[in-house]
Design an enzyme around this catalytic site. Sequence first.
Site, PDB file in Angstrom:
ATOM      1  CD  GLU A  43       2.028  -1.950  -6.091  1.00  5.41           C
ATOM      2  OE1 GLU A  43       1.622  -2.913  -6.903  1.00  5.41           O
ATOM      3  OE2 GLU A  43       3.083  -1.340  -5.797  1.00  5.41           O
ATOM      4  CG  ASP A  44       1.322  -5.216  -1.910  1.00 10.90           C
ATOM      5  OD1 ASP A  44       0.741  -5.214  -3.026  1.00 10.90           O
ATOM      6  OD2 ASP A  44       2.650  -5.551  -1.822  1.00 10.90           O
TER       7      ASP A  44
END
Length: 719
Positions: A84-85
């Site tokens: 996600e990051d």
Amino acid sequence: MEELLKKVQSCTDISAAVSILGSQIQMTKEIEKAVSFTVTKHKGQLRKSGEPYSVHPILVASFVAHFGGDEVMVVAALLHDVVEDTCCSIDDVRGDFSPEVAVLVEGLTKIMEIREDQLIPSTSNEKLVSSALTFRKMLLASIKDVRVLVIKLCDRLHNMLTLGALRDAKQQRISEETLVVYVPIAHRLGISSIKNTLEDLSFMYILPNEYNKIDAYLQEEKQQLQLKLNHFIDKVTTLMLRNGFNEGDFVIYKRIKHYYSIYLKMQRKGVSIEEVLDLLAIRIVVNKPNDCYRALGVIHQHFNPLISRFKDYISLSKENGYQTIHTTVFDDKSIIEAQIRTHDMHHTAEYGVAAHWKYKTGGLNPKLGWLSDLTLQDEDSENIEEFYQYAKDSLFSEDIAVFSPRGDIFTLPRGATVLDFAYEVHTEVGMHTKEAYVNKQKVPLLTELKNGDIVRIVTSKEAHFRCSWANSVITGKARSAIKQNCRQKIKEINQRVAIDILVAIFNVRENKLLAWLASENLTKKIFKAATDSIYLQDVVNALKKYPKSDSLLFPLLKIDRYKIKKQKFENIVIYSNHKVENVEFDYCCHPKRGDDIVGFKKGSDVIVHHKLCEKASKLMEHKDEMIFVKWTRNAPHRYKLIVSIENKRGSLASFLFYLAKMQINLVTIELGKSEDGHADYFELVIELPEGADSTHIRESIKMRYKLIEFISLNDAYKK
């Protein structure tokens, strides 16, 4: 656990975080590889508090290891944010790590948690929707593997421990979501150590003044409280050694109730912290289940118990696997709770579902069928808020245990009714319940059950349900089933009402109207005309051409006879081509604002009924003329008010007169009772006059009466 929390909270660099992880699990090559991977992928990223971002996943993995996570879970925790990051994809994870790790990381990634910079303000009405979405994603992602939930709880635990770096508004918002999303799941998984910590941390940010008052009291009285506990433990230890126990056969821990639990008890009972009975507690941990009952005998032989506070969760365990005997006793001038359990039961109580990974206990596994139930419910829910409400009711409740005549145990929330029990047995049983017997006595279907009741249900071939029961049952399963059937029933009634309204507007026979509707392909959606005034007007406009073309009708009629006009009264809006002089509510069903309603034309008056009223049903059967009605938009604001009133004649009447003087409308009132059956407080739902200042009204009431709670019923986070 407390020692680990302190270390984690003060940790701000990668090497210290790795050291903490190493203290919780052996650092295998795969774990070291995952640490290196996450540090590399998150390189250059910082948390709001300033430390390297990779400190976070390493410390989350430390919690996962502490709660019994194996190598796969720890590696997944280390990688839980990389997809996600960072530039890393799930395919990269599959390429470098095992398929099992990739499945867990993918499940965690699907829970697209709301980022701090996207948080909805705490005061927004949209906050329930966002929390409910997070809630649903967590449950659906974890249905295949409950380990996803455990990792996600550990993730939130670390976020809450480091919340101090954020602005006040964000602290409050994240804490609110923690209470309504994460705490209930920790409760249902039986992980009390995470649940209690998350509750206290959330409480500290949401209600700092209340938290500080409790903290100040406990700090001020700390020495005295500890002395009372030490004195009681010395007595119990001596008595157990004198009555067949040897040193090493048992361990006694002392504890003070955690802050949020104290606050809830104060609110529920309307008492001060000095009046909370079970503020002090000890926990006796023994070797075998039989020893629990031996220890209980020692306690009850030498201390007077409060029988109403006795609970045996060993013979009647909770669904989350919790097993402990609770008893509360008098010791000199103190009242102290004693919890008695085995070592296996202790590990299950602290670690829940994770205890069976960490300790391989022989205790009960938490039942996880509720995950499947919630997923099925999600498919049936019409909106996300309803699913969330169902899930919250199902996950977070104080339990009672009741029996079927064959001795099967059913765990239900406190306050559950006979009808809740029937639906818990099976949805079909609930739908077809005709009669019920509790402890061999015939009782009404909405009778509240008590711990240990034996319940027998009698069913019939025909379904029996009332839509009003949806507000009386407690369990999400029963409420959802009743509402689902009622939605279908309401839809059928709306079909009938829409046709009757149109028959009245055009003053034609029903068969002729149905033919017109069929010609315009409106038959399938005509039910909308019973609730949507715009749709009704569109249908009328579409059908006007038919009477106009009728050689018999048209010469006698004016086209504007079919023009729908809006006529507004105090609480009701009428849409009709007839002039209405007055609107009245019939005495039979007492519809409240927001209830589904129908209107019947009687001369120039309109009589309003609840849509599910039996009298209204008969009027429809008799083909009484119907008219479109709905509530006005400017609904008065409703508040829930809990107040303790002096126990003397006329006190309640005086209080209600005081509310009336302030032009406050009373909607409902309910008598609250304590465990011994005495009246403790009154719970009211009130409506404030338009433009009223709720803060001023709250303070005015507070000056004259003991106000326990005053909250808006529009608050999405009310429990």
